[in-house]
Design a protein around this motif. Structure first.
Motif, PDB file in Angstrom:
ATOM      1  N   TYR A 109       0.483  -1.577   0.169  1.00 52.89           N
ATOM      2  CA  TYR A 109       0.215   0.239   0.337  1.00 52.89           C
ATOM      3  C   TYR A 109       1.130   1.087  -0.294  1.00 52.89           C
ATOM      4  CZ  TYR A 109      -3.197  -3.591   1.619  1.00 52.89           C
ATOM      5  OH  TYR A 109      -4.599  -4.375   1.623  1.00 52.89           O
ATOM      6  N   GLN A 110      -0.066   2.647  -0.482  1.00 51.35           N
ATOM      7  CA  GLN A 110       1.321   3.416  -0.727  1.00 51.35           C
ATOM      8  C   GLN A 110       1.254   4.042   1.222  1.00 51.35           C
ATOM      9  OE1 GLN A 110      -0.971   6.204  -3.039  1.00 51.35           O
ATOM     10  NE2 GLN A 110      -0.034   4.805  -5.375  1.00 51.35           N
ATOM     11  N   PRO A 111       1.809   5.261   0.995  1.00 50.41           N
ATOM     12  CA  PRO A 111       1.877   5.381   2.434  1.00 50.41           C
ATOM     13  C   PRO A 111       0.931   6.694   2.594  1.00 50.41           C
ATOM     14  CG  PRO A 111       4.160   5.886   1.473  1.00 50.41           C
ATOM     15  CD  PRO A 111       3.113   4.786   0.244  1.00 50.41           C
ATOM     16  N   GLU A 112       0.249   6.780   3.533  1.00 52.43           N
ATOM     17  CA  GLU A 112      -0.904   7.945   3.862  1.00 52.43           C
ATOM     18  C   GLU A 112       0.325   9.083   4.824  1.00 52.43           C
ATOM     19  OE1 GLU A 112      -2.991   5.489   6.358  1.00 52.43           O
ATOM     20  OE2 GLU A 112      -3.492   4.449   5.050  1.00 52.43           O
ATOM     21  N   VAL A 113      -0.399  10.149   3.846  1.00 51.77           N
ATOM     22  CA  VAL A 113       0.514  11.922   3.528  1.00 51.77           C
ATOM     23  C   VAL A 113      -1.392  13.301   4.382  1.00 51.77           C
ATOM     24  CG1 VAL A 113       1.539  13.631   3.755  1.00 51.77           C
ATOM     25  CG2 VAL A 113       1.940  11.356   2.496  1.00 51.77           C
ATOM     26  N   GLN A 114      -0.939  13.055   5.620  1.00 51.79           N
ATOM     27  CA  GLN A 114      -1.647  14.050   6.329  1.00 51.79           C
ATOM     28  C   GLN A 114      -1.329  15.241   6.196  1.00 51.79           C
ATOM     29  OE1 GLN A 114      -3.233  11.738  10.158  1.00 51.79           O
ATOM     30  NE2 GLN A 114      -4.681  10.864   8.657  1.00 51.79           N
ATOM     31  N   LEU A 115      -2.075  16.413   6.567  1.00 56.02           N
ATOM     32  CA  LEU A 115      -1.590  18.277   6.833  1.00 56.02           C
ATOM     33  C   LEU A 115      -1.233  17.568   8.261  1.00 56.02           C
ATOM     34  CD1 LEU A 115      -0.422  20.871   5.537  1.00 56.02           C
ATOM     35  CD2 LEU A 115      -2.896  21.059   5.007  1.00 56.02           C
ATOM     36  N   LEU A 116      -0.739  18.419   8.909  1.00 58.13           N
ATOM     37  CA  LEU A 116      -0.529  19.129  10.055  1.00 58.13           C
ATOM     38  C   LEU A 116      -1.237  20.287  10.514  1.00 58.13           C
ATOM     39  CD1 LEU A 116       1.730  16.206  12.153  1.00 58.13           C
ATOM     40  CD2 LEU A 116      -0.548  16.343  11.746  1.00 58.13           C
ATOM     41  N   SER A 117      -0.583  21.123   9.713  1.00 57.22           N
ATOM     42  CA  SER A 117      -0.742  22.207   9.924  1.00 57.22           C
ATOM     43  C   SER A 117       0.291  23.157   8.646  1.00 57.22           C
ATOM     44  CB  SER A 117       0.120  22.825  11.628  1.00 57.22           C
ATOM     45  OG  SER A 117       1.888  22.160  11.148  1.00 57.22           O
ATOM     46  N   ILE A 118       0.076  24.392   8.818  1.00 54.18           N
ATOM     47  CA  ILE A 118       0.180  25.259   7.749  1.00 54.18           C
ATOM     48  C   ILE A 118       0.862  26.575   8.272  1.00 54.18           C
ATOM     49  CG2 ILE A 118      -0.015  26.328   5.705  1.00 54.18           C
ATOM     50  CD1 ILE A 118      -2.141  24.661   4.931  1.00 54.18           C
ATOM     51  N   GLN A 119       1.873  27.236   7.991  1.00 55.23           N
ATOM     52  CA  GLN A 119       2.655  28.265   8.608  1.00 55.23           C
ATOM     53  C   GLN A 119       3.148  29.014   8.306  1.00 55.23           C
ATOM     54  OE1 GLN A 119       5.579  26.881  11.684  1.00 55.23           O
ATOM     55  NE2 GLN A 119       3.723  26.039  13.176  1.00 55.23           N
ATOM     56  N   PRO A 120       2.555  30.189   7.517  1.00 55.26           N
ATOM     57  CA  PRO A 120       3.620  31.346   6.532  1.00 55.26           C
ATOM     58  C   PRO A 120       4.230  31.454   6.777  1.00 55.26           C
ATOM     59  CG  PRO A 120       2.327  32.319   8.393  1.00 55.26           C
ATOM     60  CD  PRO A 120       2.216  31.144   8.026  1.00 55.26           C
ATOM     61  N   GLU A 121       5.506  31.858   5.801  1.00 54.77           N
ATOM     62  CA  GLU A 121       7.306  32.357   5.719  1.00 54.77           C
ATOM     63  C   GLU A 121       7.336  33.303   5.916  1.00 54.77           C
ATOM     64  OE1 GLU A 121      10.147  29.804   7.853  1.00 54.77           O
ATOM     65  OE2 GLU A 121       8.216  28.893   8.331  1.00 54.77           O
ATOM     66  N   THR A 122       6.930  33.815   4.887  1.00 49.56           N
ATOM     67  CA  THR A 122       7.359  35.065   3.689  1.00 49.56           C
ATOM     68  C   THR A 122       6.008  35.165   2.843  1.00 49.56           C
ATOM     69  OG1 THR A 122       8.732  34.106   1.403  1.00 49.56           O
ATOM     70  CG2 THR A 122      10.008  34.766   3.626  1.00 49.56           C
ATOM     71  N   VAL A 123       5.496  35.972   3.310  1.00 52.06           N
ATOM     72  CA  VAL A 123       4.337  36.656   2.595  1.00 52.06           C
ATOM     73  C   VAL A 123       5.033  38.301   1.223  1.00 52.06           C
ATOM     74  CG1 VAL A 123       2.152  37.828   2.399  1.00 52.06           C
ATOM     75  CG2 VAL A 123       2.721  35.526   3.585  1.00 52.06           C
ATOM     76  N   GLY A 124       4.741  38.177   0.957  1.00 45.78           N
ATOM     77  CA  GLY A 124       4.751  38.953  -0.694  1.00 45.78           C
ATOM     78  C   GLY A 124       3.404  38.858  -1.903  1.00 45.78           C
ATOM     79  N   LEU A 125       3.638  40.328  -2.911  1.00 52.04           N
ATOM     80  CA  LEU A 125       2.802  40.728  -3.577  1.00 52.04           C
ATOM     81  C   LEU A 125       2.083  38.973  -5.044  1.00 52.04           C
ATOM     82  CD1 LEU A 125       2.712  44.113  -4.610  1.00 52.04           C
ATOM     83  CD2 LEU A 125       0.903  42.968  -3.114  1.00 52.04           C
ATOM     84  N   VAL A 126       3.395  38.335  -5.453  1.00 53.91           N
ATOM     85  CA  VAL A 126       3.934  38.104  -6.483  1.00 53.91           C
ATOM     86  C   VAL A 126       2.989  36.532  -5.471  1.00 53.91           C
ATOM     87  CG1 VAL A 126       5.193  37.422  -7.784  1.00 53.91           C
ATOM     88  CG2 VAL A 126       4.539  39.547  -7.851  1.00 53.91           C
ATOM     89  N   ALA A 127       4.775  35.983  -4.104  1.00 49.05           N
ATOM     90  CA  ALA A 127       4.721  34.648  -4.372  1.00 49.05           C
ATOM     91  C   ALA A 127       4.977  34.353  -1.968  1.00 49.05           C
ATOM     92  CB  ALA A 127       6.142  34.138  -4.434  1.00 49.05           C
TER      93      ALA A 127
END
Length: 83
Positions: free
Chosen positions: A35-53
């Motif tokens: 079976y394929q490994p299962e991937v779960q998203l635990l958290s998202i934290q912003p590192e750098t925030v700009g207008l384009v990226a």
């Protein structure tokens, strides 16, 4: 003439056994599903925030449902935002 016929039978039996010995280990691999490994998203934290990226730090949990260990140097996961 009889010796040639007997030799032919032995050769046929040898080929049959050789094919069986090769096919048996290959068919045994299909008995254990991988079976394929299962991937779960635990958290998202912003590192750098700009207008384009933007850059985010993702925390992932990877679970292996197989009995054997994972032998991987890299992996790929896709994150879909709003479908």
């Amino acid at each position: 003439m009889a010796i040639v016929a007997r030799s032919s039978r032995i050769t046929q039996r040898f080929r049959c056994w050789a094919a069986l010995l090769v096919a048996l280990p290959l068919s045994a691999c299909g008995a254990f599903p991988a079976y394929q490994p299962e991937v779960q998203l635990l958290s998202i934290q912003p590192e750098t925030v700009g207008l384009v990226a933007q850059t985010f730090m993702l925390s992932l949990k990877v679970s292996n449902p197989n009995d054997s260990a994972l032998r991987a140097k890299a992996g790929e996961a896709r994150l879909y935002v709003q479908d």
